[in-house]
Design a protein around this motif. Structure first.
Motif, PDB file in Angstrom:
ATOM      1  N   MET A   1       0.741  -1.064  -0.023  1.00  0.00           N
ATOM      2  CA  MET A   1      -0.168   0.005   0.145  1.00  0.00           C
ATOM      3  C   MET A   1       0.689   1.123   0.002  1.00  0.00           C
ATOM      4  O   MET A   1       1.774   1.357   0.807  1.00  0.00           O
ATOM      5  CB  MET A   1      -0.893  -0.171   1.334  1.00  0.00           C
ATOM      6  N   SER A   2       0.480   2.319  -0.876  1.00  0.00           N
ATOM      7  CA  SER A   2       1.381   3.350  -0.895  1.00  0.00           C
ATOM      8  C   SER A   2       1.138   4.235   0.138  1.00  0.00           C
ATOM      9  O   SER A   2      -0.065   4.244   0.770  1.00  0.00           O
ATOM     10  CB  SER A   2       1.355   3.996  -2.306  1.00  0.00           C
ATOM     11  N   GLU A   3       2.103   5.014   0.457  1.00  0.00           N
ATOM     12  CA  GLU A   3       1.802   6.088   1.842  1.00  0.00           C
ATOM     13  C   GLU A   3       1.090   7.141   1.322  1.00  0.00           C
ATOM     14  O   GLU A   3       1.074   7.606   0.154  1.00  0.00           O
ATOM     15  CB  GLU A   3       3.544   6.574   2.115  1.00  0.00           C
ATOM     16  N   ASP A   4       0.076   7.471   2.249  1.00  0.00           N
ATOM     17  CA  ASP A   4      -0.863   8.668   2.042  1.00  0.00           C
ATOM     18  C   ASP A   4       0.108   9.891   2.113  1.00  0.00           C
ATOM     19  O   ASP A   4       0.542  10.357   3.346  1.00  0.00           O
ATOM     20  CB  ASP A   4      -2.150   8.537   3.007  1.00  0.00           C
ATOM     21  N   LYS A   5       0.097  10.479   0.996  1.00  0.00           N
ATOM     22  CA  LYS A   5       0.856  11.685   1.113  1.00  0.00           C
ATOM     23  C   LYS A   5       0.402  12.964   1.831  1.00  0.00           C
ATOM     24  O   LYS A   5      -0.952  13.277   1.912  1.00  0.00           O
ATOM     25  CB  LYS A   5       1.076  12.215  -0.501  1.00  0.00           C
ATOM     26  N   ILE A   6       1.174  13.585   2.770  1.00  0.00           N
ATOM     27  CA  ILE A   6       0.507  14.868   3.541  1.00  0.00           C
ATOM     28  C   ILE A   6       0.670  16.014   2.843  1.00  0.00           C
ATOM     29  O   ILE A   6       1.814  16.240   2.336  1.00  0.00           O
ATOM     30  CB  ILE A   6       1.314  14.794   4.821  1.00  0.00           C
ATOM     31  N   LEU A   7      -0.295  16.764   2.587  1.00  0.00           N
ATOM     32  CA  LEU A   7      -0.239  17.726   1.873  1.00  0.00           C
ATOM     33  C   LEU A   7      -0.248  19.106   2.427  1.00  0.00           C
ATOM     34  O   LEU A   7      -0.009  20.209   2.148  1.00  0.00           O
ATOM     35  CB  LEU A   7      -1.446  18.024   0.950  1.00  0.00           C
ATOM     36  N   ALA A   8      -0.720  19.193   3.896  1.00  0.00           N
ATOM     37  CA  ALA A   8      -0.562  20.356   4.675  1.00  0.00           C
ATOM     38  C   ALA A   8      -0.895  19.886   6.132  1.00  0.00           C
ATOM     39  O   ALA A   8      -1.089  18.783   6.456  1.00  0.00           O
ATOM     40  CB  ALA A   8      -1.692  21.277   4.417  1.00  0.00           C
ATOM     41  N   GLU A   9      -0.566  20.955   7.082  1.00  0.00           N
ATOM     42  CA  GLU A   9      -0.584  20.453   8.555  1.00  0.00           C
ATOM     43  C   GLU A   9      -1.066  21.691   9.204  1.00  0.00           C
ATOM     44  O   GLU A   9      -0.573  22.836   8.477  1.00  0.00           O
ATOM     45  CB  GLU A   9       0.880  20.088   9.162  1.00  0.00           C
ATOM     46  N   VAL A  10      -1.977  21.814  10.397  1.00  0.00           N
ATOM     47  CA  VAL A  10      -2.405  22.910  10.718  1.00  0.00           C
ATOM     48  C   VAL A  10      -2.617  22.462  12.385  1.00  0.00           C
ATOM     49  O   VAL A  10      -3.298  21.577  12.708  1.00  0.00           O
ATOM     50  CB  VAL A  10      -3.534  23.456  10.331  1.00  0.00           C
ATOM     51  N   ASN A  11      -1.830  23.142  13.316  1.00  0.00           N
ATOM     52  CA  ASN A  11      -1.638  22.817  14.653  1.00  0.00           C
ATOM     53  C   ASN A  11      -1.447  21.260  14.894  1.00  0.00           C
ATOM     54  O   ASN A  11      -2.210  20.891  15.869  1.00  0.00           O
ATOM     55  CB  ASN A  11      -2.884  23.382  15.289  1.00  0.00           C
ATOM     56  N   GLY A  12      -0.718  20.671  14.276  1.00  0.00           N
ATOM     57  CA  GLY A  12      -0.712  19.031  14.293  1.00  0.00           C
ATOM     58  C   GLY A  12      -1.398  18.367  13.722  1.00  0.00           C
ATOM     59  O   GLY A  12      -1.266  17.097  13.437  1.00  0.00           O
ATOM     60  N   TYR A  13      -2.457  18.889  13.016  1.00  0.00           N
ATOM     61  CA  TYR A  13      -3.617  17.985  12.231  1.00  0.00           C
ATOM     62  C   TYR A  13      -2.882  17.900  11.008  1.00  0.00           C
ATOM     63  O   TYR A  13      -2.621  18.951  10.167  1.00  0.00           O
ATOM     64  CB  TYR A  13      -4.981  18.777  12.106  1.00  0.00           C
ATOM     65  N   LYS A  14      -2.893  16.418  10.376  1.00  0.00           N
ATOM     66  CA  LYS A  14      -2.222  16.628   9.043  1.00  0.00           C
ATOM     67  C   LYS A  14      -3.246  16.328   8.013  1.00  0.00           C
ATOM     68  O   LYS A  14      -4.464  15.797   8.138  1.00  0.00           O
ATOM     69  CB  LYS A  14      -1.639  15.169   8.977  1.00  0.00           C
ATOM     70  N   VAL A  15      -3.268  17.184   6.995  1.00  0.00           N
ATOM     71  CA  VAL A  15      -4.299  16.808   5.723  1.00  0.00           C
ATOM     72  C   VAL A  15      -3.550  16.308   4.791  1.00  0.00           C
ATOM     73  O   VAL A  15      -2.743  16.306   4.312  1.00  0.00           O
ATOM     74  CB  VAL A  15      -4.508  18.221   5.077  1.00  0.00           C
ATOM     75  N   THR A  16      -4.211  14.935   4.525  1.00  0.00           N
ATOM     76  CA  THR A  16      -3.563  14.098   3.542  1.00  0.00           C
ATOM     77  C   THR A  16      -4.071  14.130   1.963  1.00  0.00           C
ATOM     78  O   THR A  16      -5.633  14.763   1.945  1.00  0.00           O
ATOM     79  CB  THR A  16      -3.851  12.648   4.181  1.00  0.00           C
ATOM     80  N   GLN A  17      -3.764  13.406   1.250  1.00  0.00           N
ATOM     81  CA  GLN A  17      -4.318  13.430  -0.179  1.00  0.00           C
ATOM     82  C   GLN A  17      -5.219  12.705  -0.221  1.00  0.00           C
ATOM     83  O   GLN A  17      -6.375  13.061  -1.029  1.00  0.00           O
ATOM     84  CB  GLN A  17      -3.073  12.835  -1.036  1.00  0.00           C
ATOM     85  N   SER A  18      -5.597  11.559   0.381  1.00  0.00           N
ATOM     86  CA  SER A  18      -6.441  10.682   0.513  1.00  0.00           C
ATOM     87  C   SER A  18      -8.092  11.580   0.929  1.00  0.00           C
ATOM     88  O   SER A  18      -8.997  11.356   0.385  1.00  0.00           O
ATOM     89  CB  SER A  18      -6.740   9.472   1.279  1.00  0.00           C
ATOM     90  N   GLU A  19      -7.644  12.540   1.892  1.00  0.00           N
ATOM     91  CA  GLU A  19      -8.598  13.203   2.774  1.00  0.00           C
ATOM     92  C   GLU A  19      -9.108  14.208   1.442  1.00  0.00           C
ATOM     93  O   GLU A  19     -10.121  14.631   1.396  1.00  0.00           O
ATOM     94  CB  GLU A  19      -8.349  14.005   3.920  1.00  0.00           C
ATOM     95  N   VAL A  20      -8.198  14.742   0.668  1.00  0.00           N
ATOM     96  CA  VAL A  20      -8.459  15.755  -0.180  1.00  0.00           C
ATOM     97  C   VAL A  20      -9.369  15.220  -1.328  1.00  0.00           C
ATOM     98  O   VAL A  20     -10.227  15.756  -1.640  1.00  0.00           O
ATOM     99  CB  VAL A  20      -7.226  16.415  -0.960  1.00  0.00           C
ATOM    100  N   GLU A  21      -9.073  14.050  -1.744  1.00  0.00           N
ATOM    101  CA  GLU A  21      -9.810  13.179  -2.850  1.00  0.00           C
ATOM    102  C   GLU A  21     -11.171  13.029  -2.446  1.00  0.00           C
ATOM    103  O   GLU A  21     -12.026  13.138  -3.255  1.00  0.00           O
ATOM    104  CB  GLU A  21      -8.681  11.978  -3.193  1.00  0.00           C
ATOM    105  N   LYS A  22     -11.293  12.517  -1.115  1.00  0.00           N
ATOM    106  CA  LYS A  22     -12.640  12.360  -0.657  1.00  0.00           C
ATOM    107  C   LYS A  22     -13.272  13.465  -0.558  1.00  0.00           C
ATOM    108  O   LYS A  22     -14.642  13.411  -0.920  1.00  0.00           O
ATOM    109  CB  LYS A  22     -12.335  11.542   0.720  1.00  0.00           C
ATOM    110  N   TYR A  23     -12.691  14.537  -0.201  1.00  0.00           N
ATOM    111  CA  TYR A  23     -13.611  15.915  -0.148  1.00  0.00           C
ATOM    112  C   TYR A  23     -14.032  16.256  -1.841  1.00  0.00           C
ATOM    113  O   TYR A  23     -15.076  16.644  -1.956  1.00  0.00           O
ATOM    114  CB  TYR A  23     -12.700  17.012   0.376  1.00  0.00           C
TER     115      TYR A  23
END
Length: 246
Positions: free
Chosen positions: A1-23
């Motif tokens: 399984m390929s690693e889920d790329k982190i696109l941004a962080e805000v106060n420690g919360y990671k915004v990942t590529q999979s979250e972006v694609e889901k949105y």
């Protein structure tokens, strides 16, 4: 399984590529499904996270209005989940679908289709003049490009293939009486006068089972769900106190 790329962080919360694609799928904006779109959506998710964190600091999650909204959504989700459980295991076999098809073939009719070209002009005399040129050996398609007022003129008047019921009544009635390759006399419609060339036509027919089996199975599953749903609500009504004001 390929690693889920982190696109941004805000106060420690990671915004990942999979979250972006889901949105992107959630909002139905598939044109954002590219590198530039990911950056745009990641920034939006960062903004939304900032608002969420501030809302928690302000304890807006304890506000009566928010709790009322949450309760309504919870009720809706629970109702949907109940329906999901109600419909578990519903299937339609090939045999069942085939039997329904055989017993209801009239529901699976394909309309007659026509492939035609036309030349549209305003005056009947001009239509007759063009028809005479065709009879004298001129190319229908060339004359369409030269004289026709319709948008299909650039394609030699070619309207492509279309099902019955697409064109105005007078146009289609003329087509039904024509043989393939035949060119009509002027036909009057609300748009003017047409010279029609019938390229080909197909009679109305019944779709073969294999052509519609997938959609038929989905239709039968939907029918079963509706039946189960209505039977269950009718059963529940017996022990409920219901008042209607309509």
């Amino acid at each position: 399984m390929s690693e889920d790329k982190i696109l941004a962080e805000v106060n420690g919360y990671k915004v990942t590529q999979s979250e972006v694609e889901k949105y992107i799928r959630l909002i139905g904006q598939m044109q954002l499904n590219n590198e530039q779109g990911y950056k745009q959506v990641a920034k939006e998710l960062v903004n939304r996270r900032l608002l969420l964190e501030e809302a928690k600091k302000e304890e807006l999650d304890q506000a009566p209005a928010f709790k009322q909204m949450l309760k309504k959504q919870e009720d809706e989700l629970l109702t949907s989940y109940k329906m999901q459980k109600l419909f578990e295991g519903i299937e339609v076999s090939d045999q069942e679908a085939k039997e329904y098809y055989q017993q209801h073939k009239e529901l699976f009719k394909a309309k007659a289709t026509f492939h035609a070209k036309h030349i549209l002009v305003k005056e009947e005399d001009k239509a007759k003049e063009i028809k005479q040129k065709i009879d004298d050996g001129s190319s229908f398609e060339d004359l369409a490009k030269e004289y026709s007022l319709d948008g299909a003129a650039k394609n030699g008047g070619d309207l492509g293939e279309f099902p019955e019921g697409t064109m105005v009544n007078e146009f289609e009635e003329a087509l039904k009486k024509m043989n393939e390759g035949e060119i009509s006399n002027p036909v009057k419609t609300q748009f003017g006068y047409h010279l029609i060339k019938l390229v080909s036509k197909k009679d109305a027919s019944i779709y073969e089972y294999d052509e519609i089996k997938d959609s038929l199975k989905n239709q039968l599953i939907a029918m079963k769900r509706q039946e189960i749903y209505l039977n269950k609500t009718k059963e529940l009504e017996k022990d409920a106190q219901i008042k209607t004001y309509f």
